[in-house]
Design an enzyme around this catalytic site. Structure first.
Site: not given
Length: 361
Positions: A246, A290, A331, A333
């Site tokens: 990310c 974003g 993600h 995880e």
């Protein structure tokens, strides 16, 4: 308790307040996940954002002690269609309303969250204010238009000092830009000896810990507001295998000469399809960002696109063509949500082992 939501475009929603009674100003974003409100509220990447949940009923399974992504939540507020007053789940310790009061997070219910989401999708992410029902929306609107949202979110959510999560396996330095505990959990599951360091740790300090691998965590805000992280990545690239998630993915791109840009309304939810360009397989992923890496900016870099979002063709994964480093925008995880991409942590372990074998020759 009546509460208002005022958007910077002048739209006003009137609903019922719950949770904390304080006012809140922040960026209004929406998440499309059907479950996971506890993880969303405790995800540091939502620092100072007011989160709208599109699923109509929230809070029905309560809040438990185990599913937090951080000890301290930084979310600026929560907006739902309806919140459950009487949760029913054997793990539930308290209700959503009780948790929001405990953590001083204001909530708003009883508004048309579909309408709010459509406004955001049409106009892009907007600033908004959760205020008392007795306040004057016109006065709040003038203040809202003039206010500049803070840019130091990573500094606020990152660990202030290094700490260890000991294991008997590979040494991984986890750089905390707003780390979700899920990342630490996946590394611990693989018996890694993890050292978590603050966002502004230098490359020299990271390398002095003698890591087998370096993990770049998720986090809030604009990656260009984290110059220390970009410089650190430049200093460790090629010396130790690296895996970023990310915000870590975006910082890696900037460190390698690419560029990032703000998206119209971002990706936030647990059902985003991503295509692996090498295997051709599609994974359903959890996402919360974003900003995105500009594809045109990769032209004169050593980076290769490995994954694409099928909904809008934005970049979801990168790897370095000559160095042991790869990153993803989503993600792997995530919990709850799809675990399709969880194997990326195993790929990171394999990359570390390959590097160690080459280094021992």
């Amino acid at each position: 308790m009546k509460r208002l939501l005022v958007l910077e475009d002048g739209t006003v929603f009137e609903g019922n307040g719950f949770g904390s009674e304080r006012d809140s100003i922040g960026e209004i974003v929406f998440n499309t996940g059907m479950t996971g409100y506890q993880e969303i509220l405790s995800d540091p990447s939502y620092c100072e954002q007011i989160v709208t949940l599109t699923y109509p009923l929230i809070g029905n399974y309560g809040i438990n002690r185990d599913d937090f992504e951080s000890i301290t939540p930084f979310t600026g507020g929560l907006i739902v269609k309806e919140h459950s007053l009487f949760p029913s789940n054997w793990r539930s310790g308290y209700s959503l309303d009780e948790y929001l009061k405990m953590k001083d997070i204001p909530g708003l219910s009883g508004i048309d969250t579909r309408k709010l989401t459509r406004i955001i999708r049409s106009h892009g992410t907007l600033k908004g204010a959760l205020i008392s029902g007795n306040a004057d929306p016109a006065e709040v609107l003038e203040k809202l238009k003039a206010i500049r949202l803070p840019v130091n979110q990573v500094e606020r959510v990152s660990a202030k000092t290094p700490y260890a999560s000991p294991g008997r396996g590979r040494r991984v330095v986890l750089v905390d830009f707003g780390m979700k505990h899920g990342i630490l959990r996946e590394l611990n599951k693989r018996h890694c000896d993890v050292v978590v360091v603050p966002h502004n740790t230098s490359a020299e300090a990271v390398l002095q810990l003698n890591p087998d691998g370096i993990m770049l965590s998720n986090g809030p805000g604009d990656p260009k507001d984290v110059p220390e992280g970009i410089e650190m990545i430049k200093g460790v690239l090629g010396k130790v295998p690296l895996f970023g998630i990310c915000l870590g993915h975006q910082l890696f791109a900037l460190a390698c000469g690419a560029d990032t840009e703000k998206m119209k309304f971002g990706h936030r939810g647990s059902n985003h399809p991503v295509k692996d360009l090498q295997s051709g397989k599609v994974a359903i992923t959890s996402q919360n960002h974003g900003y995105t890496v500009r594809e045109a900016s990769l032209l004169h870099t050593d980076l290769e696109v490995t994954h694409l979002a099928l909904n809008d063709r934005t970049i979801e994964g990168l790897k370095h063509n000559s160095l042991a480093a790869f990153t993803v925008q989503y993600h792997p995880e995530a919990s709850p949500g799809p675990e399709d991409a969880n194997g990326l942590f195993d790929e990171f372990m394999e990359l570390i082992e390959t590097k160690r074998k080459v280094g021992n020759r």
